[in-house]
Design an enzyme around this catalytic site. Structure first.
Site, PDB file in Angstrom:
ATOM      1  N   LEU A   7       9.294 -23.765  -3.824  1.00  0.00           N
ATOM      2  CA  LEU A   7       9.445 -22.383  -3.373  1.00  0.00           C
ATOM      3  C   LEU A   7      10.109 -22.299  -2.000  1.00  0.00           C
ATOM      4  O   LEU A   7       9.729 -23.018  -1.072  1.00  0.00           O
ATOM      5  CB  LEU A   7       8.081 -21.706  -3.296  1.00  0.00           C
ATOM      6  CG  LEU A   7       7.297 -21.575  -4.599  1.00  0.00           C
ATOM      7  CD1 LEU A   7       5.857 -21.222  -4.315  1.00  0.00           C
ATOM      8  CD2 LEU A   7       7.934 -20.527  -5.507  1.00  0.00           C
ATOM      9  N   ASP A   8      11.072 -21.419  -1.891  1.00  0.00           N
ATOM     10  CA  ASP A   8      11.637 -21.054  -0.597  1.00  0.00           C
ATOM     11  C   ASP A   8      10.583 -20.201   0.128  1.00  0.00           C
ATOM     12  O   ASP A   8       9.620 -19.730  -0.489  1.00  0.00           O
ATOM     13  CB  ASP A   8      12.925 -20.256  -0.832  1.00  0.00           C
ATOM     14  CG  ASP A   8      13.549 -19.744   0.443  1.00  0.00           C
ATOM     15  OD1 ASP A   8      13.703 -20.533   1.393  1.00  0.00           O
ATOM     16  OD2 ASP A   8      13.872 -18.549   0.497  1.00  0.00           O
TER      17      ASP A   8
END
Length: 219
Positions: A7-8
């Protein structure tokens, strides 16, 4: 085989604009500039910090990027990081990912130490099996290198991984290391940007995130 989600952070899990803007303004002032009251940096958020500050300094004819980065990080580490709030529904989405048996990793261009501080502040850190970001040496500033590092560090199989982010860098980075990229539409990148980058799928809202991830991974 266990499936993994990378995940960013900015624009994907958190709305971080106020803190980033305040720290950019502080950096400009530290170099003797007076930022425009209407300064809007939304289009710059996503790439490495050096690129953001270089773009901002250009209008002043100033090339002291290293000094600006140091001033930014000083301000951000003291107070800027607190100007981040999770998008509605993100906490529930993270909990649902863990219930589905996914391994969850953070992969952000933000300094790892600040990412850890933000996740601790928001009580999200327990959801993550690993928190990864840029480091002082600069070797992990770009998404392909960062994602390759996460894969190697945790022994992941790219074909069983999914990168989730809001900018073209997230999608391009995912494809560069052989994983698929899911683009989110509530962050700083546009639908056109993500589609042009070749996002394998798009998701409209945080409430649909966990469901979209499970569908893509065929869970």
């Amino acid at each position: 085989m266990t499936f993994s989600v990378l995940l960013d952070l900015d624009g994907t899990l958190i709305y971080s604009y106020p803190g980033i803007l305040a720290s950019c303004q502080a950096a400009l002032r530290a170099l003797g500039h007076e930022p425009d009251e209407d300064l809007d940096i939304r289009r710059f958020i996503g790439p490495p910090l050096e690129e953001i500050l270089q773009a901002l300094l250009q209008s002043y004819g100033d090339d002291r990027v290293g000094d600006a980065v140091a001033a930014y990080r000083h301000h951000y580490g003291e107070s800027g990081y607190r100007g981040s709030v999770p998008y509605p529904g993100i906490g529930e989405a993270l909990a649902e990912m863990k219930r589905a048996g996914l391994r969850v990793y953070l992969a952000t261009s933000k300094r790892a130490v600040f990412a850890q501080r933000i996740l601790d502040h928001l009580a999200f850190a327990p959801y993550f099996d690993g928190i990864h970001g840029s480091v002082p040496s600069g070797e992990l500033d770009h998404k392909p290198e960062l994602l390759a590092h996460v894969i190697a560090q945790h022994g992941l199989s790219p074909s069983h991984c999914l990168m989730v982010g809001d900018r073209r860098h997230d999608i391009a980075g995912a494809h560069a290391v052989g994983m698929r990229g899911l683009g989110v539409l509530w962050g700083y990148g546009s639908r056109d940007e993500l589609e042009t980058a070749g996002a394998d799928q798009l998701v409209e809202s945080p409430e649909d995130l966990a469901c979209s991830i499970r569908a893509m991974l065929e869970l």
